[in-house]
Structure formats: C-alpha cells, structure tokens
Design an enzyme around this catalytic site. Structure first.
Site, short mmCIF file in Angstrom:
data_model
loop_
_atom_site.label_atom_id
_atom_site.label_comp_id
_atom_site.label_asym_id
_atom_site.label_seq_id
_atom_site.Cartn_x
_atom_site.Cartn_y
_atom_site.Cartn_z
N TYR A 243 0.79 -1.23 0.00
CA TYR A 243 0.00 0.00 0.00
C TYR A 243 0.83 1.29 0.00
O TYR A 243 0.27 2.38 0.06
CB TYR A 243 -0.96 0.03 1.19
CG TYR A 243 -0.30 -0.35 2.52
CD1 TYR A 243 0.70 0.43 3.07
CD2 TYR A 243 -0.73 -1.48 3.21
CE1 TYR A 243 1.30 0.08 4.27
CE2 TYR A 243 -0.13 -1.84 4.42
CZ TYR A 243 0.88 -1.05 4.94
OH TYR A 243 1.47 -1.38 6.11
N CYS A 448 -12.77 -38.63 27.80
CA CYS A 448 -13.87 -37.66 27.86
C CYS A 448 -14.31 -37.29 26.44
O CYS A 448 -13.48 -36.95 25.60
CB CYS A 448 -13.35 -36.41 28.59
SG CYS A 448 -14.47 -35.01 28.57
#
Ligand code: IVH
Length: 685
Positions: A243, A448
């Site tokens: 830019y 789990c």
C-alpha cells in the site's frame, strides 16, 4: 500463457546438456511464476494443483543437479531454507513512518480542515483503504528481482527477513514485464497478515502439537514471520498486501491511485477495498461502511487509512517527526457492550482444559449478536470478581471469542452468585484438577467425549504411536460415525469400517489397518507420550520409560518417588499421579493391554554402570571433556546429567570459572568434584 508453451522438452537431466538445462530452468521458473500470479493475484488459475506440482518438481530436480543455474526468482525458494542463527539488521533508506489516529468522525473532520487550510483548497480527493491488522514490511527489488525485505522495526532499522518473505506465495519474486516500465531500484511497503481461516487452522494444529495457541491473527502472523526457520513461515500461509512506497528510482506518477495501478501492473497484491473519495464526507461514509462490513471480511482490520491522493499535495504537506501530515488512521470504535450474565458454565476443550464461559443476555456488538463470552480461568473470575447476575462489559477483541472485560460494580444486583469451577467434568464426570502453578483446570479423563478427537489425533501423531495415514479428517469421520469412542477403539477398527468411509480407497484402508497393527510394537515412551499426560512431553516420556520400564510400574509410583527421578519436578509428578488416579484412564490402559499394546523394558537385568543412579552437573572449563562428551560418558555408565543445580543432584563437576553453579552447589550441599576426581570415579583416567 498456456501449458502447451514449453511442451515436450522433458528429458532426464543426466542426458540434458548444461545449456539445455539452463534454458529449461529459466522457462520453468518463468512459467511457474506466471501460474503463481494467476492463482494468487488474479485468483484465476489455469492449471490444476497437480500440474503445478509436477512442473515444480521438474524444476527442483533440475536445480538439484545444476545448482549453479538456480534463478534468483526461482519458486523453489518458497519452501523455506535451513534456520538462521539470527536476523541481520536492515536500515530503511527512508524511515517507515507511523500514522496519526482519528478516534471519531470529528477527528477525521479536523484532519481534513488542517489539510485544506495548508493547501488553501475547498475540497480534497482522498484514497481510503482498510487498515490491515498485521505487520508492516518493506520489500526491495533491483531490476525487477526481489532482493531483500525487512520488518518495520523501530521505523529506521528493521530485521532482514528476506528468506521468510520469499515463502509468501503472493509476494512476487520478479516483477511482471509489460507496458509498465520497471524501476531499476524499487522499495515498496505493505502489511503481512493471516486470514481468519488460516488462523483457526494454525491454532488447531498448535493444540494438537501441544503448543500454545496464538491470541489473535496479528500475533500469529508476527510469530510466523519472525521465525529463524523459514520453513515454518512457509507452512503458515501468510498474506501480504502492498500500500505504500519507499525509495523508488526513475519512477514518477501523480497520485496514490496511479501508484496503486502501477503496483498492480508490477504484479503486487493490493487490497481491493480502496476507494477514491471526493471530500471528507465521502471519507466518513466509506469509513463507516467499512466498519459495518468489517465482520464480513476474511481478515482483521482495525480501521481505515485516509491518504491525500495527489502526490504534489502530499509533498507540500510534508511530514512531522514520526508521521505524515497527508494521511490519518481512522480507528474503529471499540467493540464493547454492556449486558448481564445469566449463568456460567465450564466448557471442556480438546486437551481437557476447562474454560469458564458466561452465558449472556444476548447483545449486539459490531453487527454480531454475542451470547457467550470467555472468563478465561478461575483466577480471572476471582480477580475481576465476576458473579452470575452481574452487569458486565463484554468485548470482541481480535475476532476471537468475546471476553468479559469487567464488572459494573455500581450496578451489582443483590442476588448475584459466586462461581467456582466444578470438581467433576460437566461432560464425563471425570475428576477435575488444577495443578500448582497452572492457570487452568483440567479434566483428567482422556476418554472424555469433549477431548476424544484431540486425544486421538495426539495418540496417532508422528511423535507418539506414529500411525501413518491416520490424519485429523479421518479421526473426525471415525468419531462422528461412532466407530471411535475412545483411544482403545483404534485397535478394534475393521477394514470394512474404514473402507466404508468417504473417499477411502480399499488400499488405504488396508494400509491404515497395517499401520495400526504395527503400532502395537511401538516403544514404551511413544505410548506414554501418546497418553498426553499433562506436562509430559516426548523427552520426559523417554525418561519415565527408561526408569520404570512399564506403564503399570509408573502408575503404581507415588508422587514423592516420581520426584526422585532426575528431571521430574513436583508439577510433572503430580500430573502423572492425577492421570492414573482417573479410573477411566486405568481402564483405557487395561483395554490397550488386552489389544496387545503394553510395551515393557526389562529394567531388572539392566546393566548397572559405576555411575548408576548418580546425577551430575558440569560447569566451568574442563580439560578433557566438553558438555556432550561428558554427558555421553555419564550416561554410558548408567548415570544422568542435568543443566542446573538442585538438591537432587549428586555431584557438581567444576572446572575453572564454574561461578554461580558452584555457589549454588555449596549452598545446597551438593558435593563438588574436580575434573580429575570425576575421571577417577568414572574410571576414565
Ligand atoms: S500507509 C506513512 N496504509 O498501519 C504511512 N499503512 O499505524 C505509511 N497499515 O505501520 C503507512 N494498513 O503497518 C498504510 N492501508 C494502509 C495500512 C497501513 C495497515 C499499518 C502500517 C503502518 C501502520 C501505521
């Protein structure tokens, strides 16, 4: 340019003469760069990935056989190269300035007033661009070839990160040849950043590798770009947008809009959301528009940058000490809102880490309705004194999960409730522990359901059981279809189950079955590592395997005994004990054993050398050994070495200049040996 262009000159390079190879290398380099441009800049590829890879491989083969012919813009450099020891400093020929901030519309209007006054004009044309939230970089090209690039640093001197920058796919290694002439020397500036998708993917990979997650895409981009090993940068899919200019020789355009066109002609990636605005009202409208669109972008922006379009005006306005007078950053409003906490729940992550999450009275923040916010951990809840029923400030930061910033204590209702993370996992009832010195609570049950995918991915990974072909996509499918409910289920999978999955050829199903079977004879340390015991990485897995010889023996050892193991500290010891306390983990190990996965090392018959069970630290200058040879000798005689003195160390071998280690050894009453005494003890005289 089509594929037919350099068609059939493929010959084994042994048969190719040097001249032919040179020309083929040049052609392939140009061709691959062209396809790269089509893919990354135009977003319009004309060949498949496989065809691209085949051409790249051909080039790499040629380059390997003829390294003197490698072109400076060769795409093979995009894969990175061996690590540097440090980055060299690189001084910017023109300082890289920062920008003044405007926090409101009013401050943007003030900026415009100042500009118009200095130029004595009624209306100014501005270019407004997104302010990309990444890292500023400078790129240098000589005669159109990328020669170096650097970070912004302090604005005057940055770090030379050329090899890292070369790995960015959209960064041109050579500027495009077309009607736009190429300046002999050209510096441009831009922003390196990471998209949301790549950020999330990277964090998932980090998690699987038991490495810390990055807080936001900006940190991830910074961490990826400033890597001494550019191969890591290459694996991170960083983006760059240009830019601004630095020094450019023999080049003149009249405005920023024209400069943007030149950047595009040269082949640079330019952000496409820039707009030419006539007057500040337009600027404010576009700024607000971009703020509203912010959520729909695939990358983070933290505001807009407004630049005077006309370069002659920019020159006239000039710069202050650190920022130009012709540009301003318009910051977006902080994405915060006030709402109340309806409840708090414990959310279990893929590693078992428990994060308290607040369920909120839903509130819009920056165009998104926010109904949940993280409270991070128990300490944060206590520090901020957050209770159920409180009114809180909630913030969306860096586009990750919103967080609770603070409680509005003045508005605290009477009936608020204090929250504590539960002792039992809300998902599986496993026991929840927080180890000393850690911020997070963890569910200890590795079966789990909340953890199962992450746990399996870790278990099968290269540095664990190394089950080839068992990638994260396969794990996802197998868990989702219900074929895998625990790690042990890996060993009851059938070829039919695998072959029935999406995109699974029979051959690869067989290969996976073979790899699973082969993993049953993996070494003990791999199994220990694969279990993912808190704080037990690869090295400690090896230490535990060597010392205890079986999982059973580790599971029966107390925390005190474990701490007696060289390199095992109290946190690790507790982590191990808590792991084996969990009944589901013990069941899992039994189940793995029944499938034939129970590696053992026979430690009873182990030869015990003269230094067996003794631990040594070496310090100061030694005459006969360096650190490595000393360690090798000690280990070959059954002893162990460490780098720092603690009470558990038996001997410090001190040479001249032993310094602080010697002092510490004396304080802790660790025995000190001279090098000669040590050699006598080891029988190495
Ligand atoms: S122009 C002299 N344009 O913001 C002005 N900067 O706070 C040079 N940035 O260091 C910068 N997006 O890293 C410019 N479209 C954009 C930008 C941008 C992000 C960054 C840049 C600079 C910082 C200034």
């Amino acid at each position: 340019m089509g594929r037919f262009f350099f068609s059939d000159c493929r010959l084994p390079f042994r048969l190719m003469n040097h001249k032919k190879a040179a020309s083929r290398i040049q052609d392939l380099t140009a061709l691959l760069n062209e396809h790269n441009y089509r893919y990354y800049i135009l977003d319009n590829p004309t060949i498949s990935d496989a065809e691209y890879d085949a051409l790249l491989r051909e080039l790499q083969d040629l380059e390997t056989s003829q390294p003197d012919l490698i072109q400076p813009d060769s795409p093979s450099q995009r894969v990175g190269s061996p690590p540097l020891s440090r980055f060299e400093a690189l001084t910017h020929s023109i300082p890289m300035l920062s920008l003044e901030n405007a926090m409101s519309d009013e401050e943007l209007i003030n900026f415009d007033t100042r500009v118009r006054k200095a130029l004595e004009l009624d209306r100014i044309d501005y270019v407004v661009e997104p302010k990309l939230d990444g890292l500023g970089v400078e790129l240098i090209y000589m005669d159109g070839v990328f020669i170096a690039g650097s970070t912004r640093g302090d604005g005057y001197t940055g770090e030379n990160i050329s090899t890292n920058l070369k790995t960015l796919k959209s960064l041109p290694l050579r500027l495009r040849q077309n009607a736009r002439s190429i300046p002999p020397y050209l510096e441009v500036r831009g922003e390196v950043f990471m998209t949301h998708i790549d950020f999330e993917q990277l964090n998932r990979r980090q998690l699987v590798a038991e490495k810390p997650a990055f807080a936001n895409p900006r940190n991830a981009a910074a961490g990826s770009l400033r890597q001494l090993d550019s191969r890591i940068t290459a694996s991170r899919n960083l983006q760059v947008n240009i830019y601004a200019s630095g020094r450019i020789d023999d080049f003149r355009v009249a405005s920023h809009m024209e400069f943007i066109q030149a950047l595009r002609d040269w082949g640079f990636p330019v952000n496409d959301r820039f707009t030419l605005c006539h007057g500040i009202e337009d600027v404010i409208r576009f700024h607000n528009q971009l703020e509203a669109d912010r959520e729909s972008l695939s990358y983070d922006i933290d505001g807009t940058v407004t630049k005077v379009n006309d370069f002659a005006f920019q020159d006239q306005l000039g710069i202050r000490s650190r920022s130009p007078r012709w540009a301003i950053a318009g910051k977006f409003k902080a994405r915060q809102a006030v709402t109340s906490i309806l409840s708090i729940e414990a959310s279990v992550g893929r590693t078992g880490a428990i994060t308290p999450v607040a369920n909120l009275d839903p509130v819009p923040i920056g165009g998104v309705t926010v109904a949940r916010a993280t409270l991070h951990n128990q300490d944060e809840i206590d520090r901020k004194d957050v209770r159920v029923g409180d009114f809180v400030v909630v913030q969306r930061a860096g586009d990750v999960i919103p967080e609770v910033v603070k409680v509005i204590l003045e508005n605290r209702p009477d009936n608020t409730r204090v929250y504590r993370i539960p002792d039992q996992c809300p998902v599986c009832d496993g026991h929840v522990v927080r180890l000393d010195g850690e911020a997070k609570h963890y569910c200890q049950n590795i079966s789990c359901p909340a953890q199962i995918k992450g746990r399996i991915e870790h278990f099968v990974a290269k540095r664990c059981l190394d089950i080839d072909g068992f990638g994260s996509k396969l794990v996802d499918q197998l868990v989702d279809t219900g074929f895998l409910n625990s790690i042990a289920d890996i060993y009851s999978l059938t070829a039919d189950q695998l072959a029935g999955l999406d995109r699974m050829a029979e051959k690869s199903a067989d290969n996976i079955m073979e790899a699973v079977a082969a993993s049953k004879s993996a070494e003990l340390w791999r199994l220990i590592h694969g279990l993912g015991i808190r704080n037990v990485g690869e090295h400690l897995s090896k230490v535990l395997a060597e010392k205890y010889g079986s999982l059973k023996s580790i599971s029966e050892t107390s925390a005190e005994e474990l701490e007696g193991t060289n390199e095992v500290g109290p946190i690790v010891a507790l982590g191990v004990v808590e792991f084996f306390k969990e009944e589901d983990n013990r069941k899992l190990i039994t189940s793995l054993g029944s499938h034939g996965l129970d590696p053992q090392i026979d430690i009873s018959s182990r030869w015990e050398g003269v230094l067996f069970g003794l631990s040594f630290v070496f310090s100061g200058k030694l005459e006969y050994f360096n650190r490595d040879s000393a360690r090798e000798l000690v280990e070959s005689l059954g002893g162990a070495t460490a780098n720092s003195i603690s009470k558990k160390i038996d001997y410090l071998v001190a040479g001249p200049g032993a310094g602080s280690k010697l002092e510490k050894a004396e304080k802790l009453r660790v025995k000190v040996l001279t090098e000669d005494e040590f050699r006598k003890m080891a029988g190495a005289e």
